[in-house]
Design an enzyme around this catalytic site. Structure first.
Site, PDB file in Angstrom:
ATOM      1  CB  SER A 205      -0.888   0.093   1.028  1.00  0.00           C
ATOM      2  OG  SER A 205      -1.969   0.888   1.092  1.00  0.00           O
ATOM      3  CG  ASP A 331      -7.195  -1.973  -3.599  1.00  0.00           C
ATOM      4  OD1 ASP A 331      -8.079  -1.490  -2.705  1.00  0.00           O
ATOM      5  OD2 ASP A 331      -6.060  -2.155  -3.516  1.00  0.00           O
ATOM      6  CG  HIS A 360      -6.059  -2.094   0.201  1.00  0.00           C
ATOM      7  ND1 HIS A 360      -5.405  -1.733  -0.810  1.00  0.00           N
ATOM      8  CD2 HIS A 360      -5.375  -1.788   1.554  1.00  0.00           C
ATOM      9  CE1 HIS A 360      -4.488  -0.685  -0.269  1.00  0.00           C
ATOM     10  NE2 HIS A 360      -4.445  -0.836   0.934  1.00  0.00           N
TER      11      HIS A 360
END
Length: 405
Positions: A205, A331, A360
């Site tokens: 991320s 996502d 995610h």
């Protein structure tokens, strides 16, 4: 005999026609149908040579991704993963290193001294892991990544962003996706300790954004042999807009914003000297937090300027090492329309593996998805391929030996 057959048939019919039986069968059929529709081979966006290397050394890229049948949709995958994912036990060795501005960074090491594949510490390959927005070395995805790497004989070190690794904040400086100075300092430190050991960077991320921005700025002088990212938000502005949709704000944005506020509150005495702390704590979204805190702390005129600088989609062409990225089309943090597919297709050293679903940092599989998932398997195979077949990987990515990091 005929009567007994009739009675048997009538009994069976009475059983299957009961409401709860019909409900269970219908639910099972629906789940099987959804599972069959979602079970697809991920799309691999890359050059032909890089694709051939990945198919040979990372066979998982050619396998259909079959998500947990009762867990469809990116939001549900993300939420369930946060609740159910197991946390393998890990014993870290913590190290605090000083920075040039008087601050400190917390590194958590898994030395893997019992490695049979690489018994010599000086040459044992090192995986540098960069967690997400408010994550640290205790996150489940970090622990599973460590498990994948250490069982293959490699050493791991987790780079905890300033203030998130349990250490005190000595200066009014935290972290952001655009400022790569701390990461550069960490890589220099690792290479100083083990100059003969190759280093691979793995970012999750926001950690993936930071990694790609670093690789773009350092180019062939990054000190890394390859990069790997999971669920990276490619464009911060588009990611912020997606996260501010009502349902995404309710499920994710407000929770992460509260986590950001909590993380800085711990260091209030140091940080309130440079920002209006009460105003910061009233933030309701990640964008508001970045407007009131991050962009000001790092000298940006606006949050928009910060988000543009933090987005790796416009810097990929500057990278000079092999990079594999994993994203899911559903996502909620990184919408599909933000993926730089055309750019990646034109680059010989970057590949994007795109699953139809996975959410995610989730990619859950199996009926009870607590153990390793698709992303951990891909991570383990790529790390092994990069460390064990470096020449083939560089050749597949069009990188000459003199360009090595």
């Amino acid at each position: 005999m005929l009567l007994s057959h009739w009675e048997l048939w009538r009994t069976c019919w009475e059983c299957v026609s009961r409401p709860y039986t019909v409900f269970i069968c219908s639910l099972t059929a629906a789940l099987y149908y959804l599972w069959g529709r979602k079970s697809q081979t991920p799309a691999l966006v890359s050059s032909q040579a890089f694709s051939a290397f990945l198919h040979k050394h990372c066979p998982v890229v050619a396998e259909p991704f079959s998500p947990t049948p009762w867990c469809w949709g990116g939001r549900l995958q993300t939420l369930v993963c946060a609740v159910l994912k197991s946390r393998p036990p890990v014993n870290y060795r913590n190290e605090l290193i000083s920075t040039v501005d008087g601050g400190q960074i917390s590194l958590d090491w898994m030395d893997n001294k019992d490695s049979a594949t690489y018994p010599e510490s000086s040459t044992r390959p090192t995986v540098l892991i960069l967690p997400g927005l408010i994550g640290n070395s205790k996150q489940s995805y970090v622990l599973h990544a460590l498990n994948q790497a250490t069982r293959r004989g490699y050493r791991c070190v987790v780079f905890n962003n300033r203030g998130l690794g349990g250490e005190e904040l000595l200066t009014p400086v935290t972290y952001c996706a655009a400022d790569t100075s701390d990461l550069e300092h960490v890589v220099h430190h690792i290479k100083g300790l083990y100059p003969s050991a190759p280093v691979l960077g793995a970012g999750v991320s926001l950690g993936g954004m930071l990694l790609l921005n670093y690789l773009a700025r350092k180019r062939s002088d990054s000190g890394m042999v390859a990069g790997f990212t999971i669920s990276i938000p490619w464009n911060a502005l588009k990611s912020a807009a997606s996260m501010e949709e009502p349902l995404n704000w309710l499920l994710f944005n407000r929770y992460l914003t509260a986590g950001l506020c909590s993380s800085v509150t711990r260091h209030r005495k140091v940080l309130e000297k440079v920002v209006d702390f009460d105003h910061v704590l009233k933030a309701q979204t990640i964008r508001e937090f970045d407007e009131r805190f991050t962009s000001l702390l790092f000298g940006y005129e606006s949050c928009t300027d910060y988000y543009f600088d933090a987005s790796p989609d416009n810097k990929l062409h500057n990278t000079a090492v092999p990079i594999l990225c994993l994203n899911a089309a559903d996502d909620p943090f990184s919408p599909q329309h933000a993926l730089p597919l055309t750019t990646i297709q034109s680059l010989p050293n970057v590949a994007l593996l795109l699953t139809a679903c996975g959410g995610h940092i989730a990619f859950l599989q199996g009926l009870f998805p607590r153990g390793e998932s698709y992303m951990e398997r891909l991570f383990g195979q790529f790390v092994q391929a990069a460390f064990e077949h470096p020449k083939d990987l560089r050749k597949a990515c069009g990188i000459k030996d003199e360009q090595r990091s």
